[in-house]
Write a protein that holds these residues in place. Sequence first.
Motif, mmCIF file in Angstrom:
data_model
loop_
_atom_site.group_PDB
_atom_site.id
_atom_site.type_symbol
_atom_site.label_atom_id
_atom_site.label_comp_id
_atom_site.label_asym_id
_atom_site.label_seq_id
_atom_site.Cartn_x
_atom_site.Cartn_y
_atom_site.Cartn_z
ATOM 1 N N ASP A 71 0.984 -1.091 0.063
ATOM 2 C CA ASP A 71 -0.061 -0.386 -0.370
ATOM 3 C C ASP A 71 0.890 1.255 -0.021
ATOM 4 O OD1 ASP A 71 -2.009 -1.402 0.548
ATOM 5 O OD2 ASP A 71 -2.499 -1.327 2.035
ATOM 6 N N VAL A 72 0.581 1.635 -1.359
ATOM 7 C CA VAL A 72 1.637 3.507 -0.989
ATOM 8 C C VAL A 72 1.412 3.954 0.396
ATOM 9 C CG1 VAL A 72 1.051 5.848 -2.270
ATOM 10 C CG2 VAL A 72 0.796 3.461 -3.712
ATOM 11 N N ASP A 73 -0.107 4.427 1.082
ATOM 12 C CA ASP A 73 0.006 4.704 1.988
ATOM 13 C C ASP A 73 0.730 4.021 3.346
ATOM 14 O OD1 ASP A 73 -1.493 2.809 2.855
ATOM 15 O OD2 ASP A 73 -3.619 4.313 3.026
ATOM 16 N N SER A 74 2.099 3.356 3.311
ATOM 17 C CA SER A 74 2.608 2.267 3.945
ATOM 18 C C SER A 74 3.819 2.873 4.200
ATOM 19 C CB SER A 74 2.737 1.095 3.898
ATOM 20 O OG SER A 74 1.176 0.217 4.056
ATOM 21 N N TYR A 75 3.794 3.753 3.447
ATOM 22 C CA TYR A 75 5.509 4.919 3.067
ATOM 23 C C TYR A 75 5.925 5.863 4.001
ATOM 24 C CZ TYR A 75 6.421 0.555 0.819
ATOM 25 O OH TYR A 75 6.533 -0.705 0.081
ATOM 26 N N THR A 76 4.412 6.401 5.102
ATOM 27 C CA THR A 76 5.035 8.075 5.653
ATOM 28 C C THR A 76 5.507 8.286 6.727
ATOM 29 O OG1 THR A 76 3.275 7.336 7.469
ATOM 30 C CG2 THR A 76 2.090 8.121 5.695
ATOM 31 N N LEU A 77 5.728 9.368 6.795
ATOM 32 C CA LEU A 77 7.265 9.421 7.348
ATOM 33 C C LEU A 77 6.700 9.264 9.087
ATOM 34 C CD1 LEU A 77 8.552 13.501 6.936
ATOM 35 C CD2 LEU A 77 10.013 11.168 7.330
ATOM 36 N N PRO A 78 5.463 9.291 9.396
ATOM 37 C CA PRO A 78 5.585 8.827 10.504
ATOM 38 C C PRO A 78 6.037 6.345 11.014
ATOM 39 C CG PRO A 78 3.640 10.025 10.489
ATOM 40 C CD PRO A 78 4.442 10.274 9.424
ATOM 41 N N HIS A 79 5.246 5.905 9.311
ATOM 42 C CA HIS A 79 5.924 5.111 9.383
ATOM 43 C C HIS A 79 7.406 4.663 10.006
ATOM 44 C CE1 HIS A 79 1.517 4.901 7.462
ATOM 45 N NE2 HIS A 79 2.104 3.451 8.103
ATOM 46 N N LEU A 80 8.202 5.623 8.880
ATOM 47 C CA LEU A 80 9.374 5.529 8.897
ATOM 48 C C LEU A 80 10.579 6.271 10.043
ATOM 49 C CD1 LEU A 80 9.891 6.921 5.248
ATOM 50 C CD2 LEU A 80 9.216 4.871 5.574
ATOM 51 N N VAL A 81 9.449 6.869 11.118
ATOM 52 C CA VAL A 81 10.279 7.183 11.950
ATOM 53 C C VAL A 81 10.263 6.397 12.644
ATOM 54 C CG1 VAL A 81 9.886 8.695 14.552
ATOM 55 C CG2 VAL A 81 10.532 10.075 11.164
ATOM 56 N N GLY A 82 8.925 5.812 12.541
ATOM 57 C CA GLY A 82 8.537 4.310 13.733
ATOM 58 C C GLY A 82 9.134 3.411 13.957
ATOM 59 N N ASP A 83 9.800 2.714 11.629
ATOM 60 C CA ASP A 83 10.907 1.269 12.378
ATOM 61 C C ASP A 83 12.486 2.187 12.603
ATOM 62 O OD1 ASP A 83 8.752 0.454 10.530
ATOM 63 O OD2 ASP A 83 10.125 1.358 8.225
ATOM 64 N N ALA A 84 12.478 3.253 12.329
ATOM 65 C CA ALA A 84 13.784 3.753 12.968
ATOM 66 C C ALA A 84 14.192 3.119 14.140
ATOM 67 C CB ALA A 84 14.322 4.748 12.090
ATOM 68 N N ILE A 85 13.192 4.171 14.945
ATOM 69 C CA ILE A 85 12.566 3.743 16.784
ATOM 70 C C ILE A 85 12.701 2.648 16.722
ATOM 71 C CG2 ILE A 85 11.739 4.867 19.201
ATOM 72 C CD1 ILE A 85 13.102 6.431 17.492
ATOM 73 N N GLY A 86 11.559 1.988 16.001
ATOM 74 C CA GLY A 86 11.469 -0.084 16.722
ATOM 75 C C GLY A 86 13.033 -0.633 16.388
ATOM 76 N N LEU A 87 13.925 -0.353 15.268
ATOM 77 C CA LEU A 87 14.718 -0.712 14.875
ATOM 78 C C LEU A 87 15.923 -0.446 16.017
ATOM 79 C CD1 LEU A 87 16.370 -2.407 13.316
ATOM 80 C CD2 LEU A 87 17.308 -0.748 11.829
#
Length: 327
Positions: A71-87
């Motif tokens: 899904d295109v809307d799975s690539y928002t900055l909140p998603h991406l920041v969540g990936d960084a913090i989660g990682l």
Amino acid sequence: MTDEIDHRFVEVNGVRLHVAEQGEGPLVLLLHGFPECWYSWRHQFGPLAAAGYRVVAPDQRGYARSEQPPDVDSYTLPHLVGDAIGLIRALGEEQAVVVGHDWGAPVAWAAAMMRPDVVRAVAGLSVPPALPAGTGSLPMSRQAYGDGFYQVVFQEEGRADAEFARDPAATFRRLLVGASGDNPANEKPGPWIVPEGGEVLAPYPEPGRLPGWLSERDVEVFVREYAGHGERAFTGGLNWYRNIQRNHELLTAFAGRGIEVPALYVGGDRDLVQAMRGVDLVLGALDRIAPRLHDSVVIEGCGHWTQQERPAEVNAALLDFLSALKP
């Protein structure tokens, strides 16, 4: 410490991410841009690890070996920041210094803005902290540059995707050389404008030869890293652009917030980002946006691919910044 770069997969926020890792010590998280992957940090692993840091570079969601949500809307900055913090958490750490280049820079700046308890320091290469949304809005870009502006063109699903995937090696050569400081056209950098009815890569023709910092082997590595997604090799990265307006709307609640943690900016004077609307104002206000700014470094003759084009200067700036941080 091992001299080898280790590779593995980590699941973060329901997405399987590939990570490359070297060294032991305080965590330094390196976030790549478009169209890149962990390999764009190949010159930073060894020097940072040798200086006593645990260096981790993921393929961010949608890129290279990492999973590509549909899904295109799975690539928002909140998603991406969540990936960084989660990682950071998945790696067993409580905090990290986060360094981002190109699209990785807005992720790094936004992560520092949202989670200063986790991001203990931040560095952005090429893209300064144009907060809160990080990348402006599409109507502003269209007004400033017209419908041919590459970020506007990228909104058309399938167009750039198909062109870039048709010959990935040519795509990497044309983009990496075309947006570099070695392209004579970038002596006075300008925005990427797609001619009406023309191919997206028209402003960046196939180079006659590669510059010293980029080899055919490097191009082959990028092609191999992207091969797993086939015809959608570039779609995940392009979907980041397709959320620019959504990011602008989602992050309006953070308007007025700055960067509270120690910060570093490094850019090239031949980088197309330097020519984009408002960037000069942001660079002039860096010490107000980031009151704990350590340094703002502009490398003469360097284009967009900062850490690949000028690894010695970038490594020196990063090591100087890291050494100034309190444990």
